[in-house]
Structure formats: C-alpha cells, structure tokens
Design an enzyme around this catalytic site. Structure first.
Site, PDB file in Angstrom:
ATOM      1  N   GLN A  16       4.581  -9.988  -8.443  1.00  0.00           N
ATOM      2  CA  GLN A  16       4.721  -8.851  -7.961  1.00  0.00           C
ATOM      3  C   GLN A  16       3.209  -7.959  -8.101  1.00  0.00           C
ATOM      4  O   GLN A  16       3.264  -6.811  -8.339  1.00  0.00           O
ATOM      5  CB  GLN A  16       5.694  -7.806  -8.528  1.00  0.00           C
ATOM      6  CG  GLN A  16       7.169  -8.181  -8.118  1.00  0.00           C
ATOM      7  CD  GLN A  16       7.442  -7.607  -6.820  1.00  0.00           C
ATOM      8  OE1 GLN A  16       6.501  -7.058  -6.154  1.00  0.00           O
ATOM      9  NE2 GLN A  16       8.512  -8.071  -6.200  1.00  0.00           N
ATOM     10  N   SER A  17       2.302  -8.740  -7.937  1.00  0.00           N
ATOM     11  CA  SER A  17       0.936  -8.228  -8.003  1.00  0.00           C
ATOM     12  C   SER A  17       0.568  -7.061  -6.877  1.00  0.00           C
ATOM     13  O   SER A  17       0.744  -7.433  -5.618  1.00  0.00           O
ATOM     14  CB  SER A  17      -0.033  -9.364  -8.031  1.00  0.00           C
ATOM     15  OG  SER A  17      -1.180  -8.969  -7.705  1.00  0.00           O
ATOM     16  N   ASN A  18       0.304  -5.923  -7.389  1.00  0.00           N
ATOM     17  CA  ASN A  18      -0.243  -5.069  -6.472  1.00  0.00           C
ATOM     18  C   ASN A  18      -1.625  -5.278  -5.931  1.00  0.00           C
ATOM     19  O   ASN A  18      -1.622  -4.936  -4.748  1.00  0.00           O
ATOM     20  CB  ASN A  18      -0.450  -3.751  -7.335  1.00  0.00           C
ATOM     21  CG  ASN A  18       0.693  -3.208  -7.807  1.00  0.00           C
ATOM     22  OD1 ASN A  18       1.790  -3.005  -7.291  1.00  0.00           O
ATOM     23  ND2 ASN A  18       0.679  -2.940  -9.174  1.00  0.00           N
TER      24      ASN A  18
END
Ligand SMILES: Cc1ncc(COP(=O)(O)O)c(C=O)c1O
Length: 328
Positions: free
Chosen positions: A75-77
């Site tokens: 879920q990397s921004n």
C-alpha cells in the site's frame, strides 16, 4: 540568507501548502501547535512524495527516460504518487510491491487501486526479494531496456539526495509562513528522505532556532541516523553545499513503531479519530498517526512551538476500515 540554488524541477504539487494553527489541540497539549498541510499537495497525487518527485522526474527527463521503476510496501503512498506522476508526464511505470506471498496478491483497494487505474505495471515481490531490491532494480531495468524502454530507477520512498530537495523547498516555504522564533518541526520517518530534506532546508534557509525531530515508523533510531545521514552527506558532496553537518544533529524520537510497520494499535487509531473530531484533520495509520502519537506523548519537551509536518497518506486509512469501525 543567500538564494538557494535548486536543481531542475518539474512542478507537480499544489504549492505552497497551507500552514494552519491548531487552536484546540494547542490548548489540550499546552503548546503552540501548527500543521504544515503537505497532505494537500494534491488530491490523488498527494503527500510528501510529490515534493520529492518534482526533482526526481526532472532528473529522469534530463536523462531521457520514458519509464520509471520504484518500490515499496503493497500500500505504498510513494508508489501510488510515482505511478500517477508518470501517467501525468506521459511516462510508464513499474512498481515492485512487497507482499508476504507473491502468489496471493492483496485486494485491489486504496493505493493499489490507484496504481492499477493509472496503468502501472505491478510486480509482487516477497519480503526476501525486497530485502535484495538493490540487486533487483538493475535486473528489472535491463529487462525493460531489452524491451526498448528507457528506465529510470527511483529508490524506495524517493529518498536520495535528489528527492531531498523537495523538503528543502518545503522549509523555505515554511520560513515565509511562520512568524519568527524557535520551532520544532516534527515529521514521520519512513525511508529518511523527508527528514534529510528538512535538515538540509533548515541549514540552507539559515533557520538557526529550528529543530527537526523525526518519529520513526519502522526500524530504529540507529537505522534512521544512518539513512538520513547518508542522504544529507550525499547532497552536501554532490552540490558542494556550504553547510556544516554532523550525524549527531539528527534527532529521532524512537519508541512509536508500535506493533510494526503498517500495523496499528487501538490507541493509535483512537488518536486518529480524536484528531479528526477535534480539528477536522485526517491522519494516516502508517506514518502521520504514529508520528503524531509520539508528538502528543512528548509535546512539552518538543514545545513551546511545534510544526507538525502532515505528510499525507489518507489512502492508507481505507484498508483499516474494519479495525477502525469499532472505535467510531
Ligand atoms: C504519508 C507518509 N508520511 C511520511 C512518510 C515518510 O517519509 P520518508 O519516506 O521520506 O521518510 C511516507 C513515506 O514513506 C508517507 O507515505
């Protein structure tokens, strides 16, 4: 202060971001608390990563790249912002996303949904492969080159000397917004680039009475002193910056990783709820929620005047809906 000479940059963020004084939380914590709204650098292309990407994409363009490769947690921004920036600038993107089991990818939601929506190629990698990402990047780059692409590698979190310029700019912006006087700037440390930029920015802007304190959301103080130190030193060497620097100056408030990276404790989620209800500000569970938790615990020592760098991350809330719901 002499004029700061920045490397090339492609505007991607809505700047300057607002600086807001939080009256009710200030009264509760007994300090003067401000928030620098870097969560508002954009809607989807948002958060701290956009500031770094302005400089990284400028370098990619200068090198003639038509494809970017980067990496992060599932879920990397940072990966989401990179994928969106690439689409906006007409480049393609490949994301190496870390998951426990690459044969069982996570649901297409939140940041992953946005990655896919804007056409990023996703490669799921195991924790073991991710730990060897420095070796994996050249392999993927070579594969893309053979397919006729011109790849440019952006490290985890966009955290390197080029990306750090994004936060030098943020500090110059803050300097113009904040009334003069002593200040402690508190930020979440995930891969170190934001902290490195803030430290360099304080030096280059000549803010003698400013302190930067990072709250680590993974690893420990020693790790971040090394990571941030390397980026600051790398920038000083690369651009021959005339500033003194010693790794001892790096202040990290350790002890708020909680259950681990991207894992939440009920008290962290309750604080996110309380901040939303008190000030209408939405923190995220992976970075800013933990950093703000550390700030709240140490407010008096960090004060009397604190600027909390809100680095974004709202999409990280959505996969936590089931954990949050009982608290609402
Ligand atoms: C919302 C948010 N805040 C803070 C950070 C930490 O910034 P840095 O990686 O520059 O330490 C990240 C990314 O890692 C992020 O996505």
């Amino acid at each position: 202060m002499s004029k700061i000479l920045y490397p090339e940059r492609i505007p991607l963020a809505n700047l300057p971001t607002p600086l807001e004084r939080l009256e009710r939380l200030s009264a509760q914590l007994g300090v003067e608390l401000w928030v620098k709204r870097d969560d508002l650098t954009g809607a989807e292309l948002s958060g701290n990563k956009v500031r770094k990407l302005e400089f990284l994409f400028a370098e990619a363009r200068e090198k003639g790249a038509d494809h970017v490769i980067t990496c992060g947690g599932a879920q990397s921004n940072h990966c989401r912002a990179t994928a969106l920036a690439a689409a906006k600038l007409g480049l393609r993107s490949t994301l190496l996303l870390r998951v426990p089991d690459p044969s069982q990818p996570p649901p297409v939601e939140a940041n992953i949904l946005l990655d896919k929506l804007c056409g990023a190629e996703i490669r799921w990698v195991s924790r073991e492969e991710y730990a060897r990402r420095a070796e994996l990047f050249p392999v993927v780059a070579e594969e893309l080159r053979k397919a006729g692409r011109k790849p440019y590698v952006i490290p985890e979190g966009g955290s390197n000397p080029v990306g750090a310029w994004g936060y030098v700019r943020a500090i110059e912006e803050l300097r113009a917004q904040l009334p003069p006087g002593p200040v402690t700037i508190v930020y979440a440390a995930g891969s170190g680039g934001t902290g490195a930029g803030i430290i360099l920015g304080i030096k280059l802007a000549g803010l003698r009475d400013a302190r930067a304190v990072g709250v680590n959301v993974c690893d420990d103080r020693e790790y971040f002193v090394r990571e941030i130190g390397q980026i600051v030193e790398g920038a000083i060497t690369k651009w021959r910056l005339e500033v003194g620097f010693d790794r001892k100056e790096i202040e990290i408030l350790d002890g708020y990783v909680g259950r681990g990276y991207a894992l939440s404790r009920p008290e962290e989620l309750s604080l996110i709820r309380d901040v939303a209800r008190t000030e209408g500000i939405v923190l995220d569970p992976v970075y800013t929620g933990k950093a703000f938790y550390g700030l709240r615990e140490h407010a008096r020592e960090l004060g009397p005047r604190i600027v909390f760098m809100h680095t974004g991350g709202i999409f990280g809330l959505f996969p936590k809906a089931a954990e949050l719901a009982p608290l609402l």
